[in-house]
Design an enzyme around this catalytic site. Structure first.
Site, PDB file in Angstrom:
ATOM      1  N   HIS A   1      43.507  -4.162 -54.082  1.00  0.00           N
ATOM      2  CA  HIS A   1      43.864  -2.752 -54.251  1.00  0.00           C
ATOM      3  C   HIS A   1      45.131  -2.416 -53.484  1.00  0.00           C
ATOM      4  CE1 HIS A   1      39.638  -1.109 -55.493  1.00  0.00           C
ATOM      5  NE2 HIS A   1      40.033  -2.135 -56.208  1.00  0.00           N
TER       6      HIS A   1
ATOM      7  N   LYS B   1      35.755  -1.262 -41.089  1.00  0.00           N
ATOM      8  CA  LYS B   1      36.279  -2.188 -40.082  1.00  0.00           C
ATOM      9  C   LYS B   1      35.295  -3.243 -39.563  1.00  0.00           C
ATOM     10  CE  LYS B   1      40.472  -0.936 -39.730  1.00  0.00           C
ATOM     11  NZ  LYS B   1      40.984  -1.600 -40.914  1.00  0.00           N
TER      12      LYS B   1
ATOM     13  N   PRO C   1      31.011   3.098 -40.658  1.00  0.00           N
ATOM     14  CA  PRO C   1      31.647   2.350 -41.751  1.00  0.00           C
ATOM     15  C   PRO C   1      32.833   3.034 -42.427  1.00  0.00           C
ATOM     16  CG  PRO C   1      29.538   3.222 -42.454  1.00  0.00           C
ATOM     17  CD  PRO C   1      29.646   3.520 -41.001  1.00  0.00           C
TER      18      PRO C   1
ATOM     19  N   TYR D   1      44.162   1.247 -41.659  1.00  0.00           N
ATOM     20  CA  TYR D   1      43.188   0.889 -42.693  1.00  0.00           C
ATOM     21  C   TYR D   1      43.395  -0.544 -43.182  1.00  0.00           C
ATOM     22  CZ  TYR D   1      40.053   1.664 -46.656  1.00  0.00           C
ATOM     23  OH  TYR D   1      39.012   1.588 -47.550  1.00  0.00           O
TER      24      TYR D   1
ATOM     25  N   TYR E   1      37.608   8.368 -51.264  1.00  0.00           N
ATOM     26  CA  TYR E   1      36.944   8.942 -50.093  1.00  0.00           C
ATOM     27  C   TYR E   1      36.931  10.454 -50.320  1.00  0.00           C
ATOM     28  CZ  TYR E   1      37.180   4.544 -47.473  1.00  0.00           C
ATOM     29  OH  TYR E   1      37.006   3.247 -47.048  1.00  0.00           O
TER      30      TYR E   1
HETATM   31  P1  FAD Z   1      25.696  -9.750 -38.905  1.00  0.00           P
HETATM   32  O1  FAD Z   1      26.244  -9.734 -40.271  1.00  0.00           O
HETATM   33  O2  FAD Z   1      24.680  -8.739 -38.532  1.00  0.00           O
HETATM   34  O3  FAD Z   1      25.094 -11.212 -38.672  1.00  0.00           O
HETATM   35  C1  FAD Z   1      24.258 -11.531 -37.599  1.00  0.00           C
HETATM   36  C2  FAD Z   1      23.304 -12.629 -38.022  1.00  0.00           C
HETATM   37  O4  FAD Z   1      22.490 -13.019 -36.938  1.00  0.00           O
HETATM   38  C3  FAD Z   1      22.351 -12.164 -39.121  1.00  0.00           C
HETATM   39  O5  FAD Z   1      22.369 -13.084 -40.189  1.00  0.00           O
HETATM   40  C4  FAD Z   1      21.000 -12.087 -38.429  1.00  0.00           C
HETATM   41  O6  FAD Z   1      19.935 -12.362 -39.322  1.00  0.00           O
HETATM   42  C5  FAD Z   1      21.162 -13.158 -37.371  1.00  0.00           C
HETATM   43  N1  FAD Z   1      20.278 -13.019 -36.196  1.00  0.00           N
HETATM   44  C6  FAD Z   1      19.883 -11.862 -35.599  1.00  0.00           C
HETATM   45  N2  FAD Z   1      19.101 -12.127 -34.544  1.00  0.00           N
HETATM   46  C7  FAD Z   1      19.006 -13.484 -34.470  1.00  0.00           C
HETATM   47  C8  FAD Z   1      18.326 -14.372 -33.597  1.00  0.00           C
HETATM   48  N3  FAD Z   1      17.587 -13.905 -32.590  1.00  0.00           N
HETATM   49  N4  FAD Z   1      18.442 -15.695 -33.811  1.00  0.00           N
HETATM   50  C9  FAD Z   1      19.194 -16.183 -34.837  1.00  0.00           C
HETATM   51  N5  FAD Z   1      19.853 -15.369 -35.696  1.00  0.00           N
HETATM   52  C10 FAD Z   1      19.763 -14.038 -35.523  1.00  0.00           C
HETATM   53  N6  FAD Z   1      32.362  -3.649 -42.423  1.00  0.00           N
HETATM   54  C11 FAD Z   1      33.603  -3.760 -42.996  1.00  0.00           C
HETATM   55  O7  FAD Z   1      34.488  -4.448 -42.449  1.00  0.00           O
HETATM   56  N7  FAD Z   1      33.934  -3.138 -44.173  1.00  0.00           N
HETATM   57  C12 FAD Z   1      33.026  -2.379 -44.810  1.00  0.00           C
HETATM   58  O8  FAD Z   1      33.340  -1.905 -45.901  1.00  0.00           O
HETATM   59  C13 FAD Z   1      31.717  -2.209 -44.235  1.00  0.00           C
HETATM   60  N8  FAD Z   1      30.779  -1.467 -44.861  1.00  0.00           N
HETATM   61  C14 FAD Z   1      29.494  -1.476 -44.361  1.00  0.00           C
HETATM   62  C15 FAD Z   1      28.552  -0.771 -45.079  1.00  0.00           C
HETATM   63  C16 FAD Z   1      27.232  -0.749 -44.603  1.00  0.00           C
HETATM   64  C17 FAD Z   1      26.197   0.037 -45.381  1.00  0.00           C
HETATM   65  C18 FAD Z   1      26.855  -1.461 -43.429  1.00  0.00           C
HETATM   66  C19 FAD Z   1      25.423  -1.472 -42.916  1.00  0.00           C
HETATM   67  C20 FAD Z   1      27.818  -2.167 -42.718  1.00  0.00           C
HETATM   68  C21 FAD Z   1      29.138  -2.178 -43.166  1.00  0.00           C
HETATM   69  N9  FAD Z   1      30.130  -2.872 -42.493  1.00  0.00           N
HETATM   70  C22 FAD Z   1      31.415  -2.912 -43.020  1.00  0.00           C
HETATM   71  C23 FAD Z   1      29.815  -3.595 -41.257  1.00  0.00           C
HETATM   72  C24 FAD Z   1      29.604  -5.089 -41.483  1.00  0.00           C
HETATM   73  O9  FAD Z   1      28.637  -5.321 -42.459  1.00  0.00           O
HETATM   74  C25 FAD Z   1      29.213  -5.756 -40.147  1.00  0.00           C
HETATM   75  O10 FAD Z   1      30.127  -5.355 -39.167  1.00  0.00           O
HETATM   76  C26 FAD Z   1      29.170  -7.283 -40.244  1.00  0.00           C
HETATM   77  O11 FAD Z   1      28.014  -7.700 -40.919  1.00  0.00           O
HETATM   78  C27 FAD Z   1      29.218  -7.946 -38.848  1.00  0.00           C
HETATM   79  O12 FAD Z   1      29.069  -9.334 -38.957  1.00  0.00           O
HETATM   80  P2  FAD Z   1      28.343 -10.170 -37.833  1.00  0.00           P
HETATM   81  O13 FAD Z   1      28.407 -11.595 -38.272  1.00  0.00           O
HETATM   82  O14 FAD Z   1      28.875  -9.801 -36.510  1.00  0.00           O
HETATM   83  O15 FAD Z   1      26.842  -9.649 -37.811  1.00  0.00           O
HETATM   84  C1  DHB Z   2      32.863  -0.103 -48.744  1.00  0.00           C
HETATM   85  C2  DHB Z   2      32.229   0.241 -47.557  1.00  0.00           C
HETATM   86  C3  DHB Z   2      32.892   1.019 -46.633  1.00  0.00           C
HETATM   87  O1  DHB Z   2      32.308   1.340 -45.486  1.00  0.00           O
HETATM   88  C4  DHB Z   2      34.188   1.459 -46.871  1.00  0.00           C
HETATM   89  O2  DHB Z   2      34.803   2.234 -45.956  1.00  0.00           O
HETATM   90  C5  DHB Z   2      34.823   1.093 -48.040  1.00  0.00           C
HETATM   91  C6  DHB Z   2      34.152   0.306 -48.972  1.00  0.00           C
HETATM   92  C7  DHB Z   2      32.143  -0.925 -49.730  1.00  0.00           C
HETATM   93  O3  DHB Z   2      30.986  -1.281 -49.472  1.00  0.00           O
HETATM   94  O4  DHB Z   2      32.712  -1.231 -50.788  1.00  0.00           O
END
Ligand code: FAD
Ligand code: DHB
Length: 391
Positions: free
Chosen positions: A72, A295, A291, A382, A200
């Protein structure tokens, strides 16, 4: 058992770190509490900064992303039927890409298993020990038996609810937290998006976001109270509210069967420092952003980019300068992202402040339209500040 680095958590942070380290010849073991199917289906983020896309390509896991990711130029900001296009490509020379987090996770898991490198799902009773010594250990149960992994360093990539951050003794960690009294109701629908950029939307009823996953799948979000019961949101009510909050003349949101629905709370959180002895925290284990600025996933990837470089330097040269500076370097971008995510959240949500607050928000939205400097500032945050240096 022994590995140079023990990685707890197979989310984007843990899996990307594992690939970065294996590529440099450093062996690691990844431990994940969930099943492979669960982590590959967990619907979350969708928006990748160019830094993230570049790194995935560099790691050789960008093939499907190049084919299926939707590149995009920018985003739309909409209020009261009026739409502004923020052309990030023109303002910054950089792009954003829509590609589901679970697709990134699938690609990273496949790459790791192709290497034949250890990645264990469904581990339980994970505990970390001796963080202050030279030989930290991870104990866990897998397939019915108990294991111990001796490492040189442990990466805590186990998300916000993991075990690594709470293993740091009380008093050594400073935690900053702000919990919002609203959350996001998110859906996936079999519906062709009727927009070619994300929208947005500001509205008196609350924020709405129109995103997508493919030319046939839409991803949409609505601001709802934090304690909202999803049962109060039958599909018809969701579509009705999306049409209201995102309305524009002669246009409507494309509707279709909803196949995924959930409510996520909004939180801002930072734990400092992101290190204790030989334990290094990365991603959601150390910080959460609301979210609205998209980021979270990108910050997780940035953390491990910095951490991998520091670990590689340490193993190769014995110098701990990079590791000693890891937390400070990672936190600089974390706080930048906290500020931007907070700004986007405050700009677009109903914060409960009534007409005065709405007046401020509308003044800011208008300013973004009148001032290229304001639009450029939003755009460069962004799309993500360049990965060069430690920022
Ligand atoms: P996680 O993805 O949470 O991974 C952690 C892993 O550790 C998991 O697989 C979990 O099962 C595992 N775990 C937990 N405890 C243990 C344990 N004790 N032993 C072994 N394993 C364990 N971010 C963006 O950049 N852009 C977006 O558009 C965006 N939109 C989002 C929308 C929603 C609805 C949500 C909920 C989040 C969004 N985020 C977004 C945030 C993003 O999803 C997270 O920041 C990202 O998943 C972080 O990655 P991570 O690997 O740090 O953690
Ligand atoms: C999406 C999630 C977000 O939090 C955002 O700011 C933009 C896009 C998505 O899930 O596509």
């Amino acid at each position: 058992m022994r590995a140079q680095v023990g990685i707890v958590g197979a989310g984007p942070a843990g899996l990307t770190l594992a690939l970065l380290l294996e590529r440099a010849g450093i062996d690691c073991v990844v431990l994940e509490s969930r099943t492979r199917e669960y982590v590959e289906k967990r619907v979350r983020a969708g928006l990748l900064e160019q830094n993230t896309v570049d790194l995935l390509h560099e790691l050789g896991v960008g093939e499907r992303l190049a084919r299926e990711g939707l590149e995009h130029r920018g985003i739309f900001l909409r209020h009261r039927g009026h739409t502004q296009h923020i052309d990030m490509a023109e303002l910054t020379g950089r792009h954003i890409t829509i590609y589901g987090q679970q697709e990134v996770v699938k690609d990273l898991i496949a790459a790791r298993l192709d290497l034949g490198a250890p990645l264990h799902f469904e581990v339980s009773e994970v505990a970390i020990h001796d963080l202050e010594g030279e030989r930290p250990r991870i104990t866990y149960t897998h397939a019915g038996s108990e294991h111990e992994l001796a490492c040189d360093a442990i990466a805590g990539c186990d998300g916000f609810h993991g075990v690594c951050r709470p293993s740091i003794p009380l008093g050594l960690l400073t935690e900053h937290e702000s919990v919002y009294d609203f959350g996001w109701l998110g859906i996936l629908a079999e519906a062709a998006p009727t927009t070619d950029e994300l929208i947005y939307g500001w509205h008196e009823n609350g924020f709405a976001l129109y995103s997508m996953r493919s030319p046939r799948i839409s991803r949409l979000y609505l601001q709802v109270p934090a304690d909202e019961d999803i049962e109060r949101w039958p599909d018809e009510r969701i579509w009705e509210e999306l049409q209201t909050r995102l309305a524009a003349e002669g246009w409507s949101v494309g509707e279709g069967p909803i196949f995924e629905k959930g409510i996520a709370p909004l939180r801002s959180f930072v734990a400092e420092p992101m290190q204790h002895g030989r334990l290094f925290l990365a991603g959601d284990a150390a910080h959460i952003v609301p979210p609205t600025g998209a980021k979270g996933l990108n910050l997780a990837v940035n953390d491990v980019r910095l951490l991998a470089a520091a670990l590689v330097d340490w193993f190769r040269t014995g110098s701990s300068a990079g590791l000693d500076g890891y937390s400070t370097a990672a936190l600089r971008r974390v706080w930048r992202a906290q500020d931007f995510s907070n700004y986007m959240t405050q700009l677009l949500h109903d914060l409960g402040g009534g007409e005065f607050q709405q007046g401020l928000q509308l003044a800011r939205l208008e300013y973004l339209e009148r001032s290229e400097a304001a639009a450029r500032s939003l755009a460069e945050n962004y799309v993500g500040l360049p990965a060069a240096g430690d920022f």
